[in-house]
Design a protein around this motif. Structure first.
Motif, mmCIF file in Angstrom:
data_model
loop_
_atom_site.group_PDB
_atom_site.id
_atom_site.type_symbol
_atom_site.label_atom_id
_atom_site.label_comp_id
_atom_site.label_asym_id
_atom_site.label_seq_id
_atom_site.Cartn_x
_atom_site.Cartn_y
_atom_site.Cartn_z
ATOM 1 N N GLY A 133 -0.349 13.109 -9.479
ATOM 2 C CA GLY A 133 -0.613 14.017 -8.367
ATOM 3 C C GLY A 133 0.495 14.125 -7.348
ATOM 4 N N HIS A 134 1.491 13.245 -7.409
ATOM 5 C CA HIS A 134 2.563 13.253 -6.416
ATOM 6 C C HIS A 134 3.895 13.124 -7.140
ATOM 7 C CE1 HIS A 134 -0.407 12.736 -3.177
ATOM 8 N NE2 HIS A 134 -0.987 11.844 -3.966
ATOM 9 N N GLU A 135 4.720 14.149 -7.050
ATOM 10 C CA GLU A 135 5.962 14.173 -7.818
ATOM 11 C C GLU A 135 7.015 13.204 -7.291
ATOM 12 O OE1 GLU A 135 7.963 17.982 -5.464
ATOM 13 O OE2 GLU A 135 7.373 18.146 -7.574
ATOM 14 N N ASP A 136 6.857 12.713 -6.058
ATOM 15 C CA ASP A 136 7.846 11.792 -5.499
ATOM 16 C C ASP A 136 7.413 10.333 -5.596
ATOM 17 O OD1 ASP A 136 5.748 12.108 -3.734
ATOM 18 O OD2 ASP A 136 6.999 12.007 -1.933
ATOM 19 N N VAL A 137 6.381 10.037 -6.383
ATOM 20 C CA VAL A 137 5.817 8.688 -6.461
ATOM 21 C C VAL A 137 5.931 8.146 -7.878
ATOM 22 C CG1 VAL A 137 3.739 7.275 -6.150
ATOM 23 C CG2 VAL A 137 4.213 9.161 -4.573
ATOM 24 N N LEU A 138 6.379 6.885 -7.973
ATOM 25 C CA LEU A 138 6.374 6.151 -9.232
ATOM 26 C C LEU A 138 5.276 5.098 -9.192
ATOM 27 C CD1 LEU A 138 10.207 5.560 -9.781
ATOM 28 C CD2 LEU A 138 8.744 7.195 -10.986
ATOM 29 N N VAL A 139 4.674 4.841 -10.343
ATOM 30 C CA VAL A 139 3.544 3.910 -10.425
ATOM 31 C C VAL A 139 3.923 2.727 -11.306
ATOM 32 C CG1 VAL A 139 1.131 3.603 -11.081
ATOM 33 C CG2 VAL A 139 1.906 5.793 -10.134
ATOM 34 N N LEU A 140 3.723 1.521 -10.763
ATOM 35 C CA LEU A 140 3.925 0.284 -11.518
ATOM 36 C C LEU A 140 2.572 -0.231 -11.994
ATOM 37 C CD1 LEU A 140 6.512 -1.652 -9.313
ATOM 38 C CD2 LEU A 140 6.908 -0.707 -11.580
ATOM 39 N N ASP A 141 2.485 -0.544 -13.244
ATOM 40 C CA ASP A 141 1.239 -1.087 -13.797
ATOM 41 C C ASP A 141 1.184 -2.578 -13.490
ATOM 42 O OD1 ASP A 141 -1.072 -1.545 -15.112
ATOM 43 O OD2 ASP A 141 -0.268 -1.290 -17.132
ATOM 44 N N HIS A 142 0.633 -2.905 -12.313
ATOM 45 C CA HIS A 142 0.573 -4.299 -11.869
ATOM 46 C C HIS A 142 -0.603 -4.461 -10.927
ATOM 47 C CE1 HIS A 142 1.799 -8.248 -10.413
ATOM 48 N NE2 HIS A 142 2.671 -8.281 -11.406
ATOM 49 N N PRO A 143 -1.356 -5.586 -11.043
ATOM 50 C CA PRO A 143 -2.550 -5.751 -10.208
ATOM 51 C C PRO A 143 -2.240 -6.071 -8.743
ATOM 52 C CG PRO A 143 -2.204 -7.691 -11.590
ATOM 53 C CD PRO A 143 -1.225 -6.659 -12.049
ATOM 54 N N VAL A 144 -1.048 -6.568 -8.441
ATOM 55 C CA VAL A 144 -0.706 -6.881 -7.046
ATOM 56 C C VAL A 144 -0.523 -5.584 -6.272
ATOM 57 C CG1 VAL A 144 0.977 -7.966 -5.517
ATOM 58 C CG2 VAL A 144 0.358 -9.059 -7.677
ATOM 59 N N PRO A 145 -1.209 -5.406 -5.134
ATOM 60 C CA PRO A 145 -1.070 -4.163 -4.356
ATOM 61 C C PRO A 145 0.292 -4.057 -3.695
ATOM 62 C CG PRO A 145 -2.452 -5.729 -3.175
ATOM 63 C CD PRO A 145 -2.192 -6.336 -4.529
ATOM 64 N N VAL A 146 1.080 -3.086 -4.128
ATOM 65 C CA VAL A 146 2.439 -2.886 -3.618
ATOM 66 C C VAL A 146 2.632 -1.410 -3.304
ATOM 67 C CG1 VAL A 146 4.893 -2.967 -4.194
ATOM 68 C CG2 VAL A 146 3.415 -4.852 -4.859
ATOM 69 N N ARG A 153 16.983 10.286 -3.780
ATOM 70 C CA ARG A 153 16.717 11.717 -3.630
ATOM 71 C C ARG A 153 15.401 12.110 -4.288
ATOM 72 N NH1 ARG A 153 22.708 14.393 -4.936
ATOM 73 N NH2 ARG A 153 23.831 13.347 -3.233
ATOM 74 N N ARG A 154 15.070 11.462 -5.408
ATOM 75 C CA ARG A 154 13.850 11.772 -6.133
ATOM 76 C C ARG A 154 13.118 10.467 -6.447
ATOM 77 N NH1 ARG A 154 14.331 13.117 -10.840
ATOM 78 N NH2 ARG A 154 12.530 14.511 -11.055
ATOM 79 N N LYS A 155 11.805 10.554 -6.511
ATOM 80 C CA LYS A 155 10.977 9.397 -6.861
ATOM 81 C C LYS A 155 11.287 8.210 -5.944
ATOM 82 C CE LYS A 155 9.715 11.917 -10.383
ATOM 83 N NZ LYS A 155 8.419 12.635 -10.377
ATOM 84 N N ALA A 156 11.231 8.437 -4.647
ATOM 85 C CA ALA A 156 11.631 7.398 -3.694
ATOM 86 C C ALA A 156 10.515 6.421 -3.369
ATOM 87 C CB ALA A 156 12.120 8.051 -2.392
ATOM 88 N N ILE A 157 9.274 6.753 -3.689
ATOM 89 C CA ILE A 157 8.133 5.923 -3.310
ATOM 90 C C ILE A 157 7.578 5.234 -4.555
ATOM 91 C CG2 ILE A 157 5.843 5.917 -2.251
ATOM 92 C CD1 ILE A 157 6.681 8.471 -0.774
ATOM 93 N N VAL A 158 7.258 3.952 -4.386
ATOM 94 C CA VAL A 158 6.740 3.151 -5.496
ATOM 95 C C VAL A 158 5.406 2.548 -5.078
ATOM 96 C CG1 VAL A 158 7.176 1.212 -7.048
ATOM 97 C CG2 VAL A 158 9.086 2.601 -6.222
ATOM 98 N N VAL A 159 4.398 2.696 -5.914
ATOM 99 C CA VAL A 159 3.093 2.070 -5.681
ATOM 100 C C VAL A 159 2.659 1.393 -6.975
ATOM 101 C CG1 VAL A 159 2.421 3.767 -3.930
ATOM 102 C CG2 VAL A 159 1.816 4.164 -6.323
ATOM 103 N N SER A 160 1.808 0.416 -6.833
ATOM 104 C CA SER A 160 1.273 -0.269 -8.009
ATOM 105 C C SER A 160 -0.147 0.219 -8.280
ATOM 106 C CB SER A 160 1.271 -1.778 -7.783
ATOM 107 O OG SER A 160 0.363 -2.128 -6.750
ATOM 108 N N THR A 161 -0.596 -0.030 -9.507
ATOM 109 C CA THR A 161 -1.983 0.314 -9.829
ATOM 110 C C THR A 161 -2.948 -0.521 -8.983
ATOM 111 O OG1 THR A 161 -1.860 -1.287 -11.663
ATOM 112 C CG2 THR A 161 -1.441 1.035 -12.178
ATOM 113 N N GLY A 162 -2.529 -1.739 -8.616
ATOM 114 C CA GLY A 162 -3.369 -2.549 -7.753
ATOM 115 C C GLY A 162 -3.571 -1.914 -6.402
ATOM 116 N N ALA A 163 -2.527 -1.278 -5.835
ATOM 117 C CA ALA A 163 -2.658 -0.595 -4.551
ATOM 118 C C ALA A 163 -3.563 0.627 -4.673
ATOM 119 C CB ALA A 163 -1.278 -0.182 -4.043
#
Length: 311
Positions: A133-146, A153-163
């Protein structure tokens, strides 16, 4: 001539020794962090410009070897006594060695930070996936909320599946707005500049206080953007949920030990109304920013220009 040198040294002392303590005490910088950030950056820039001007003036003042480099061909140095030339050369050598040592200490540190960020981004390309749903977000498959952002310039934000699992939809949006504010306002570049200035000039009180205050003000500025977009209560709840987030070197996260001052930020959001700065505050800040940069630049330029004609 002597008045120009005194003015340059006085400007360096005022910005390096007094500007930081005054900015740390005056008013309520947390009420308008964007204005406070601009003042701190101007104070740092002015301190560096004035410091460079003082060093350049010391190297160019007669009969130092740096003085009248082109004038040497016209017999400038023979007009000075040999003892004076030797003493000036020794002092200049000590000053040059000290400056080179600081640069040699600071530049590799910045280089390491840049290389670490580059490796981090390369690693993310291998292990992270794009958010649907968000083109500037990358998702890490990890239970720790990050949740954090990197300078990119692109894909600057990183979130985990735990978050994603821990936060509600509204809280997740608030965290994304917070991180986008970091990227949009170039907070990563400001922190890199702060690290470089602190590595080169760690002694002035302005630099030391900026190292302590500026990171927290950057987080408050991003908090204000998220609070305006999603509501203060939503952002506070998200910060509480992410309070145990592990820090990521070279990144800016909404919460966790790497942000510092989380309790102060939450208290501010709960007790202080986010409002636009008054016209008088903006005018005073604009005047300070202009003066903090223009005064040392003018003093250094005038002093060096005058020294180049004196023999």
């Amino acid at each position: 001539m002597i008045y120009l040198v005194i003015g340059l040294v006085s400007t360096a002392a005022l910005l390096g020794c007094l500007a930081g303590p005054v900015l740390a005490r005056v008013g309520r910088p947390a009420a308008h962090p964007v204005i406070a950030i601009a003042c701190w950056v101007a104070a740092l820039a002015g301190t560096v410009i004035a410091g460079v001007g003082v060093v350049a003036a010391a190297l160019l003042a007669p009969p130092a070897p740096g003085h009248g480099a082109l004038e040497w061909l016209r017999g400038c140095l023979p007009h000075h006594r040999d003892e004076a030339i030797i003493m000036a050369a020794a002092a200049s050598l000590v000053l040059l060695v000290a400056c080179c040592a600081r640069v040699a200490h600071g530049l590799p540190r910045v280089g390491r930070a840049v290389r670490h960020r580059r490796r981090h981004r390369e690693m993310l390309r291998l292990v992270a996936t794009e958010h649907e749903g968000h083109e500037d977000v990358l998702v890490l498959d990890h239970p720790v909320p990050v949740a954090y952002s990197l300078p990119a310039r692109r894909k600057a934000i990183v979130v985990s599946t735990g978050a994603q699992e821990l936060l509600s939809a509204e809280e997740f949006d608030a965290v994304l707005v917070h991180e986008r504010a970091h990227v949009r306002q170039r907070h990563h570049a400001l922190l890199l500049m702060l690290d470089l200035v602190h590595a080169l000039l760690p002694w002035p009180p302005t630099v030391r206080r900026a190292k302590k205050n500026l990171p927290l003000l950057l987080e408050m500025a991003a908090d204000d953007a998220a609070a305006r977009a999603c509501g203060r209560r939503t952002l506070v709840d998200a910060l509480h949920r992410l309070a145990a987030t592990p820090g990521v070197a070279g990144a800016l996260g909404a919460a966790g030990p790497s942000t510092g001052g989380l309790a102060e930020r939450v208290l501010r959001l709960e007790t202080t109304e986010v409002s636009r700065p008054r016209r008088a505050a903006k005018a005073a800040a604009s005047a300070f920013v202009t003066l903090a940069v223009a005064a040392p630049l003018a003093a250094a330029t005038a002093t060096i220009a005058e020294l180049s004609h004196i023999c």
